[in-house]
Design a protein around this motif. Structure first.
Motif, PDB file in Angstrom:
ATOM      1  N   ILE A  90       0.830  -1.212   0.000  1.00  0.00           N
ATOM      2  CA  ILE A  90       0.000   0.000   0.000  1.00  0.00           C
ATOM      3  C   ILE A  90       0.860   1.257   0.000  1.00  0.00           C
ATOM      4  O   ILE A  90       0.636   2.184  -0.800  1.00  0.00           O
ATOM      5  CB  ILE A  90      -0.958  -0.008   1.209  1.00  0.00           C
ATOM      6  N   GLY A 114       2.695   1.597  -3.271  1.00  0.00           N
ATOM      7  CA  GLY A 114       1.722   1.986  -4.286  1.00  0.00           C
ATOM      8  C   GLY A 114       1.399   3.469  -4.221  1.00  0.00           C
ATOM      9  O   GLY A 114       1.324   4.154  -5.246  1.00  0.00           O
ATOM     10  N   LEU A 115       1.225   3.995  -3.008  1.00  0.00           N
ATOM     11  CA  LEU A 115       0.932   5.429  -2.835  1.00  0.00           C
ATOM     12  C   LEU A 115       2.111   6.288  -3.279  1.00  0.00           C
ATOM     13  O   LEU A 115       1.918   7.358  -3.874  1.00  0.00           O
ATOM     14  CB  LEU A 115       0.579   5.722  -1.379  1.00  0.00           C
ATOM     15  N   MET A 171       2.177   6.291  -6.945  1.00  0.00           N
ATOM     16  CA  MET A 171       1.053   7.099  -7.411  1.00  0.00           C
ATOM     17  C   MET A 171       1.389   8.593  -7.337  1.00  0.00           C
ATOM     18  O   MET A 171       1.069   9.354  -8.251  1.00  0.00           O
ATOM     19  CB  MET A 171      -0.203   6.802  -6.593  1.00  0.00           C
ATOM     20  N   GLY A 224       9.019   6.299  -5.980  1.00  0.00           N
ATOM     21  CA  GLY A 224       8.472   5.031  -5.505  1.00  0.00           C
ATOM     22  C   GLY A 224       9.527   4.120  -4.898  1.00  0.00           C
ATOM     23  O   GLY A 224       9.307   3.511  -3.841  1.00  0.00           O
ATOM     24  N   MET A 247      -2.905   7.538 -12.306  1.00  0.00           N
ATOM     25  CA  MET A 247      -2.730   7.369 -10.862  1.00  0.00           C
ATOM     26  C   MET A 247      -3.071   5.943 -10.436  1.00  0.00           C
ATOM     27  O   MET A 247      -2.370   5.338  -9.625  1.00  0.00           O
ATOM     28  CB  MET A 247      -3.571   8.392 -10.112  1.00  0.00           C
ATOM     29  N   ILE A 248      -4.157   5.393 -11.011  1.00  0.00           N
ATOM     30  CA  ILE A 248      -4.515   4.005 -10.697  1.00  0.00           C
ATOM     31  C   ILE A 248      -3.432   3.048 -11.188  1.00  0.00           C
ATOM     32  O   ILE A 248      -3.014   2.131 -10.471  1.00  0.00           O
ATOM     33  CB  ILE A 248      -5.879   3.647 -11.324  1.00  0.00           C
ATOM     34  N   ASN A 299      -0.258   3.679 -11.744  1.00  0.00           N
ATOM     35  CA  ASN A 299       0.972   3.840 -10.965  1.00  0.00           C
ATOM     36  C   ASN A 299       0.856   3.178  -9.600  1.00  0.00           C
ATOM     37  O   ASN A 299       1.823   2.599  -9.096  1.00  0.00           O
ATOM     38  CB  ASN A 299       1.298   5.332 -10.810  1.00  0.00           C
ATOM     39  N   PHE A 300      -0.334   3.258  -9.007  1.00  0.00           N
ATOM     40  CA  PHE A 300      -0.567   2.576  -7.735  1.00  0.00           C
ATOM     41  C   PHE A 300      -0.391   1.073  -7.912  1.00  0.00           C
ATOM     42  O   PHE A 300       0.247   0.407  -7.098  1.00  0.00           O
ATOM     43  CB  PHE A 300      -1.977   2.904  -7.231  1.00  0.00           C
ATOM     44  N   GLY A 345       3.267   0.157  -8.347  1.00  0.00           N
ATOM     45  CA  GLY A 345       3.931   0.187  -7.045  1.00  0.00           C
ATOM     46  C   GLY A 345       3.622  -1.040  -6.207  1.00  0.00           C
ATOM     47  O   GLY A 345       4.514  -1.625  -5.579  1.00  0.00           O
ATOM     48  N   ILE A 346       2.351  -1.458  -6.212  1.00  0.00           N
ATOM     49  CA  ILE A 346       1.944  -2.648  -5.455  1.00  0.00           C
ATOM     50  C   ILE A 346       2.686  -3.886  -5.954  1.00  0.00           C
ATOM     51  O   ILE A 346       3.230  -4.668  -5.162  1.00  0.00           O
ATOM     52  CB  ILE A 346       0.418  -2.858  -5.575  1.00  0.00           C
TER      53      ILE A 346
END
Length: 198
Positions: free
Chosen positions: A15, A18-19, A22, A62, A173-174, A176-177, A180-181
């Motif tokens: 999480i 991911g943020l 994002m 990230g 943004m979705i 990229n999140f 990252g996850i």
């Protein structure tokens, strides 16, 4: 080392990473929007530079977050350099070759980023996890591209209320999140395997 592996909190890692991706991706999309406004979107070299440098900026932010979260388990500098370098190398060729169509062929940069990441880490144990999870993350992002139809009711609502570039901001943004996850998952599973063998 099994005790340390169990202390690796993957959900938290996913999480927060991911943020961070994002946030970096938001800055990348903002840069794309600003430069597309100033150039009219016709300069191919500029499009390439924006995509490539933007992904490096996103990865730097990230990977800094991921490296900080894993600093007790893995050297921050090594992880940050490997991750940022993997994105720089993995996105370079696709962004240069396919230019503005980059986002319709995301599995290719995903495959290359994962490949370079595993190679740059120079870890024998578990680096295939990095390769597989990052590739899968980009593949999931590719599937999302097909749901971002401008004629969908929710997309029209975004256009009417937040402007013509709002759908791009939201989808990036979705995506990229998700990147990252999946990056955190790949590195997390690699470290779990590495630590369980020590």
């Amino acid at each position: 080392m099994e005790l340390h592996a169990n202390r690796l909190n993957l959900p938290r890692l996913m999480i927060l990473t991911g943020l961070a991706f994002m946030a970096g991706g938001f800055l990348r999309t903002l840069l794309e929007w600003l430069l597309s406004q100033s150039s009219g979107g016709e300069n191919g070299l500029l499009i390439f530079l924006v995509i490539w440098l933007g992904f490096i900026m996103e990865a730097a932010i990230g990977m800094a977050a991921l490296g900080y979260l894993l600093r007790r388990f893995y050297p921050f500098r090594k992880l940050w350099l490997a991750g940022t370098g993997a994105f720089a190398l993995g996105v370079l060729i696709p962004a240069l070759l396919i230019n503005q169509f980059f986002y319709t062929l995301l599995p290719l940069p995903g495959f290359l980023v994962g490949l370079f990441f595993g190679f740059l880490l120079k870890e024998r144990a578990g680096r295939e996890s990095v390769y597989l999870w990052i590739t899968l993350g980009f593949l999931v992002c590719q599937v999302l591209v097909f749901f971002a139809r401008p004629d969908a009711p929710w997309a029209i609502w975004l256009f009417d209320n937040f402007g013509s570039y709002s759908l791009t901001f939201l989808m990036h943004m979705i995506q990229n999140f998700i990147i990252g996850i999946f990056t955190a998952l790949g590195v997390g599973f690699m470290l779990r395997k590495k630590m369980s063998l020590e």
